[in-house]
Design a protein around this motif. Structure first.
Motif, short mmCIF file in Angstrom:
data_model
loop_
_atom_site.label_atom_id
_atom_site.label_comp_id
_atom_site.label_asym_id
_atom_site.label_seq_id
_atom_site.Cartn_x
_atom_site.Cartn_y
_atom_site.Cartn_z
N LYS A 141 -76.84 -29.49 -36.72
CA LYS A 141 -75.39 -28.76 -38.17
C LYS A 141 -76.16 -29.66 -39.39
CE LYS A 141 -72.60 -25.74 -36.30
NZ LYS A 141 -71.06 -26.11 -35.60
N GLU A 142 -75.39 -31.55 -39.46
CA GLU A 142 -75.53 -32.17 -40.34
C GLU A 142 -77.12 -32.17 -41.30
OE1 GLU A 142 -74.02 -35.82 -39.97
OE2 GLU A 142 -72.45 -35.55 -40.07
N TYR A 143 -77.73 -31.66 -39.91
CA TYR A 143 -79.26 -31.96 -40.91
C TYR A 143 -79.30 -31.11 -41.25
CZ TYR A 143 -84.30 -32.88 -40.81
OH TYR A 143 -85.65 -32.58 -41.46
N LEU A 144 -79.02 -29.30 -41.19
CA LEU A 144 -79.43 -28.59 -42.00
C LEU A 144 -78.99 -27.93 -42.90
CD1 LEU A 144 -79.72 -25.97 -38.79
CD2 LEU A 144 -81.67 -26.97 -39.83
N GLN A 178 -77.74 -30.60 -45.12
CA GLN A 178 -78.76 -32.12 -45.57
C GLN A 178 -79.38 -30.86 -45.97
OE1 GLN A 178 -79.36 -35.55 -44.15
NE2 GLN A 178 -77.23 -36.11 -43.92
N LYS A 179 -80.09 -30.01 -45.95
CA LYS A 179 -81.27 -29.51 -46.46
C LYS A 179 -81.27 -28.48 -47.45
CE LYS A 179 -84.61 -32.10 -44.55
NZ LYS A 179 -85.03 -33.38 -45.64
N GLY A 180 -79.90 -27.99 -46.98
CA GLY A 180 -79.32 -26.63 -48.20
C GLY A 180 -79.76 -25.62 -47.15
N VAL A 181 -79.21 -25.42 -46.26
CA VAL A 181 -79.00 -24.15 -44.78
C VAL A 181 -77.68 -23.77 -45.11
CG1 VAL A 181 -79.59 -23.10 -42.72
CG2 VAL A 181 -81.36 -24.69 -43.46
N SER A 182 -77.61 -22.93 -44.96
CA SER A 182 -75.65 -21.56 -45.78
C SER A 182 -75.52 -22.35 -44.07
CB SER A 182 -75.80 -20.32 -46.23
OG SER A 182 -76.15 -19.98 -44.83
N ASP A 183 -74.10 -22.15 -43.91
CA ASP A 183 -73.00 -22.72 -43.05
C ASP A 183 -73.04 -20.99 -41.75
OD1 ASP A 183 -72.24 -24.81 -43.66
OD2 ASP A 183 -70.32 -24.03 -43.59
N SER A 184 -73.92 -19.78 -42.44
CA SER A 184 -73.96 -18.51 -41.57
C SER A 184 -75.03 -19.18 -41.11
CB SER A 184 -73.42 -17.45 -42.40
OG SER A 184 -74.59 -17.51 -43.34
N GLU A 185 -76.25 -18.89 -42.00
CA GLU A 185 -77.38 -19.65 -41.13
C GLU A 185 -77.65 -20.27 -40.41
OE1 GLU A 185 -81.08 -18.08 -44.49
OE2 GLU A 185 -79.74 -19.72 -45.44
N THR A 186 -76.77 -21.66 -40.48
CA THR A 186 -76.37 -22.00 -39.71
C THR A 186 -76.36 -21.90 -38.13
OG1 THR A 186 -76.56 -23.65 -40.75
CG2 THR A 186 -75.98 -24.69 -38.64
N ALA A 187 -75.30 -20.95 -38.04
CA ALA A 187 -74.82 -20.28 -36.94
C ALA A 187 -75.45 -19.31 -36.15
CB ALA A 187 -73.13 -19.58 -37.56
N ALA A 188 -76.26 -18.67 -36.94
CA ALA A 188 -77.12 -17.66 -36.24
C ALA A 188 -78.28 -18.76 -35.78
CB ALA A 188 -77.89 -17.01 -37.65
#
Lengths: 405, 310
Positions: free
Chosen positions: A144-147, A149-159
Motif C-alpha cells: 500500500k505504501e509503495y502504491l 508513493q507512486k501516486g495511486v489513489s486509495d480507492s484504486e489501491t483498495a480495488a
C-alpha cells in the motif's frame, strides 16, 4: 446354500435387535457430525487475538500495521506502538508475566528503496498464527505504501488489493463447491474406516462368542465350517450395510430438506462406489478377522492381534493428506492399488477426482483376488481353530493347520 | 443293517494318539453305552462318528453306507460341552437349530412346543437362554438334538449336572425313543445308569477298545465270584483261603473270591465259627467292578488309581 442363509439370517436378526445397533446407528453420525461442526466452528473463530508491541521510529508504517492487525481478515490483535529505544528487558519481563505475546522491532533500511528489517520475538515460537498474520499484514502495508508513493489513489489501491474469487466448476460446468466436496470425501472416508473396522471386529467377536459358549459343537454336527463362516460374514456384513443405508437415507433426507443452502452434494456414482468398496473392504477385513477370531479364545487375546486389522487402515489414514492434495500423483495411484488400502483410498480418489476406469477396474480385481486368497487361508484356520480350546496356537501350529483339508 | 459301523479308526493329534484302531458296531433299536475314563477318547470317537473330524485311517459308516454329510440329518447330537446362544430366546433357538437340521420353520416350532411340554419347561419358552438354570439349558439342548426325529441319537454325558428327578425324566425319554426303534448311544461315567439302561456297551481306555458286546455277554463272561455278606459276630471267616479280596464295613462285607465254587466254603467256615449270617448273596461282578478292573489292567495298577473316577 440353505444353511448359509439360515446362519446369516440368525446373525442378522439377532444383531439388528440389539441395543448396541441402535446406539451405534444414532451415535456415530452424531459424533462425526459434531466433530466436523466443531472443527469448522473453531477454524472460523481462530482469528488471532494476541497482544504485541511494535518498536519503531517509523510512525506511519507502525500506524498502518496497527490498523491492519487490529481489523484484519484473520486477526483481531491488540497492538502497542512504542519508541524504538524501549528496553527489551522490560518487554521480556512483560512476556514472562504473560501480559504480552511478542514484540516486533522494525529497523529502517540503510539504503533508500530497500525494505526495513523486521525482527519478531514471540512469547512462544509455536504461535504460528500470530507470526503469519504479522507477515501478511506487513506485506499488505508495504505494498500500500509503495502504491501511495507512486501516486495511486486509495480507492484504486483498495480495488487492486481486493481478494480474487476463483470459481471452481464441476465437469458439467455447474458451479461446484470444492470445500463441501472435500468434506464429503472426508466423511465417506472416515465412515468406511469406522464401519469396516467395527463390523470386521464384530465377526471376530461373534466367532469367539460361539467358541466360548461352545455353540460350535452343536452347529458343526450338522453344517460345514465353511458354511458357518460364509453365513457369519454375510449376516454381519448385511447389518453393516443396513446401518450405512440408514445413514445415507437420513443424510439424503436432511440434504433434501436443507436444499441448496447446505451446498453439500453427494452424487449417485459416489454412493454406488462407496457401497461397492465398502462391501469389498468389509469382506476382506472380516475374512482376516475370522481367522483372528478362530485363533484366539477370548476378547483380550483378540485385542493383541488387533494390529493386523488396524495397520493397513492406519496406513490408509496416513495417506489421506497426500492423496487429497495430489490425487493423481504416482504415489497416490500406487497406494490406492494396494488391496488392503484400496477400498478406502480408491474410493477417496473417486470422491475427489475420478481416476481412470482401468484403475478402478484393476483395484477391484486385485481386491477380489486378495479376498479369495485370504478366505482360503482363513477358512482353513477357522475349520481347525474353532474346535481348539485352551492354548493359543503359535505360528508353526497355524501353518500346520493350513495343510489339513 | 448296523446304524453305526466303525472300522479300525485312528486319530492322532500332534503327538497324542487319541483313538487307536477302534472298531465297533451299533445295531438299530439298541441303547449303547460308551464308557471310559476321562481323556480315553470317547469324545474323539463321537466326533469322528459324525464327521466333525476325519479319522487319519479306518472307515466310518452310518446307516449302512460310507460316511456322507447328508446322513447327518438322521443323527441327533448332544455334545459334552453344552452350547447355546445366550442372548437368544429359547423358542427362536430351538426353531433355528431345527431348521439347520432340515425342518421347516412351522414344523420346528410345533415340535419345539410339544417337546417343551414333554420335558416340563413350557414356562421357559419365551425367556432368554441366559436367564435359565443350568439344568433347564441342558433340557433345551436335549430337545434340540431330538427335534428332527433322528434315527441315531448320540449323547455325550447326557445326565451330568441334572438332579435325580430330571435325570430320570430324560432317562425315561431315551428309553421311550429306544422302544420306537431308534438307536441311542450315550457316554457316561455312571455305571449304575449303564447297567440299568444299556443293551450293549463298549469300554474304551487310552484310545483302545478294551471290552465290548451286549450287556449279557459281557456280564456272563465274568464268573459269579462276588459275595455280599451281612453278618454279626466273629469275622475270621473273611480270611478264608478262597477269599481274594475283602472289604469289611463293620458287619457288611464285599468279597471277591478266587472261584465261583469258593462261596460255599466261605459260608461253611462262617457257620462253623458261629458267625450269624443275615444275608449271603452270591453275584456276578457289577459293571463298575469290571470297568475298574479293565481300566487298571490297561494302565497298570498304580497309575489307574488317579485316572479311574467312575
Amino acid at each position: 446354500m440353505h444353511n448359509v442363509w439360515l446362519i446369516a439370517k440368525r446373525e442378522y436378526t439377532e444383531r439388528i435387535k440389539t441395543k448396541g445397533f441402535l446406539i451405534a446407528t444414532i451415535l456415530i453420525p452424531l459424533l462425526m457430525g459434531g466433530g466436523l461442526f466443531g472443527v469448522a466452528t473453531l477454524a472460523a473463530k481462530s482469528k488471532t487475538t494476541s497482544h504485541i508491541a511494535v518498536l519503531t521510529s517509523q510512525l506511519q508504517l507502525a500506524d498502518d500495521l496497527k490498523q491492519e492487525l487490529q481489523n484484519g481478515k484473520d486477526s483481531q490483535m491488540t497492538v502497542d506502538i512504542l519508541p524504538a529505544r524501549t528496553s527489551h528487558a522490560v518487554l521480556d519481563q512483560e512476556m514472562a508475566n504473560k501480559e504480552l505475546d511478542g514484540y516486533l522491532v522494525i529497523v529502517p533500511a540503510t539504503d533508500a528503496g530497500r525494505r526495513p528489517t523486521f525482527d519478531f520475538t514471540p512469547r512462544s515460537t509455536a504461535d504460528i498464527a500470530t507470526s503469519s498474520a504479522i507477515e501478511e499484514a506487513l506485506h499488505h502495508v508495504l505494498t500500500k505504501e509503495y502504491l501511495a508513493q507512486k501516486g495511486v489513489s486509495d480507492s484504486e489501491t483498495a480495488a487492486l488489493m481486493a481478494p480474487v474469487t476463483l470459481n471452481v466448476l464441476g465437469k458439467n460446468g455447474v458451479h461446484g463447491n470444492s470445500k463441501s466436496s472435500f468434506l464429503v470425501a472426508y466423511v465417506l472416508f472416515f465412515l468406511m474406516y469406522m464401519v469396516v473396522l467395527l463390523y470386521g471386529m464384530n465377526v471376530a467377536r461373534s466367532i469367539i462368542e460361539e467358541k466360548t459358549s461352545r455353540v460350535f459343537e452343536v452347529l458343526l454336527a450338522t453344517i460345514k465350517p465353511d458354511e458357518l463362516l460364509a453365513g457369519k460374514i454375510l449376516g454381519v456384513g448385511a447389518v453393516g450395510l443396513t446401518q450405512v443405508a440408514i445413514w445415507m437415507g437420513a443424510a439424503g433426507l436432511i440434504a433434501a430438506r436443507l436444499g441448496a443452502t447446505s451446498g453439500v452434494q453427494i452424487s449417485t456414482p459416489q454412493v454406488v462406489y462407496f457401497i461397492v468398496y465398502f462391501a469389498l473392504g468389509y469382506a476382506l477385513y472380516s475374512a482376516v478377522a475370522a481367522a483372528l477370531g478362530a485363533m484366539t479364545n477370548s476378547e483380550q487375546e483378540l485385542q493383541q492381534l488387533n494390529m493386523f486389522l488396524m495397520m493397513p487402515l492406519f496406513f490408509s489414514m496416513l495417506m489421506l493428506m497426500p492423496i487429497v492434495t495430489n490425487p493423481n500423483s504416482l504415489m497416490s495411484r500406487i497406494v490406492s492399488q494396494i488391496p488392503f488400502c484400496a477400498p478406502l483410498l480408491m474410493d477417496l480418489r473417486i470422491s475427489i477426482s475420478m481416476p481412470q476406469p482401468w484403475e478402478i477396474a484393476l483395484s477391484i480385481g486385485l481386491i477380489l483376488i486378495t479376498i479369495y486368497a485370504v478366505l482360503w487361508v482363513s477358512s482353513r484356520i477357522y475349520r481347525v481353530g474353532i474346535l481348539m480350546y485352551g492354548k493359543k496356537p503359535n505360528l508353526p501350529e497355524i501353518l500346520r493347520w493350513l495343510k489339513y483339508s | 443293517m448296523p446304524i453305526v459301523e466303525l472300522e479300525k479308526i485312528r486319530k492322532v493329534y500332534d503327538t497324542k494318539v487319541a483313538v487307536e484302531g477302534l472298531s465297533l458296531t451299533i445295531e438299530p433299536g439298541t441303547m449303547f453305552g460308551l464308557l471310559g475314563p476321562n481323556g480315553s477318547g470317547k469324545t474323539s470317537t463321537i466326533r469322528m462318528m459324525i464327521g466333525m473330524t476325519v479319522p487319519d485311517s479306518g472307515s466310518v459308516s452310518l446307516f449302512g453306507k460310507p460316511f456322507d454329510r447328508k446322513a447327518l440329518h438322521r443323527v441327533g447330537y448332544l455334545p459334552e460341552e453344552r452350547g447355546l446362544y445366550k442372548k437368544m430366546k429359547v423358542i427362536d433357538q430351538l426353531v433355528f437349530l431345527g431348521q439347520l437340521h432340515g425342518l421347516s420353520e412351522a414344523t420346528a416350532r410345533s415340535r419345539s412346543l410339544a417337546w417343551c411340554e414333554r420335558v416340563q419347561i413350557t414356562e421357559a419358552i419365551e425367556k432368554k437362554t441366559e436367564e435359565l438354570s443350568k439344568g433347564m439349558q441342558q433340557k433345551i439342548q436335549f430337545i434340540a438334538a431330538l427335534l428332527h426325529e433322528p434315527e441315531l441319537i448320540i449323547m455325550d454325558e447326557p445326565f451330568s449336572g441334572l438332579d435325580p428327578v430330571n435325570a430320570e425324566l430324560l432317562q425315561d425319554t431315551l428309553i421311550d425313543l429306544r422302544k420306537e426303534g431308534k438307536a441311542v448311544l450315550f457316554s457316561t461315567h455312571r455305571m449304575d445308569q449303564v447297567e440299568k439302561m444299556c443293551d450293549a456297551i463298549a469300554l474304551i481306555s487310552r484310545g483302545k477298545l478294551v471290552l465290548s458286546g451286549s450287556m449279557r455277554e459281557v456280564k456272563s463272561s465274568y464268573p459269579r465270584n462276588r459275595v455280599h455278606v451281612v453278618f454279626s459276630g466273629d469275622e475270621t471267616f473273611l480270611q478264608n483261603a478262597e477269599v481274594e479280596e475283602a472289604k469289611n464295613y463293620a458287619g457288611v462285607a464285599e468279597l471277591k473270591l478266587h472261584s465261583e465254587a469258593g462261596a460255599q466254603k466261605v459260608l461253611a467256615e462262617a457257620m462253623a465259627r458261629g458267625t450269624v449270617i443275615h444275608r449271603f448273596d452270591v453275584k456276578e461282578p457289577t459293571l463298575e467292578e469290571i470297568f475298574i478292573e479293565r481300566v487298571r489292567a490297561s494302565f497298570g495298577d498304580e497309575e489307574a488309581r488317579g485316572i479311574v473316577d467312575a
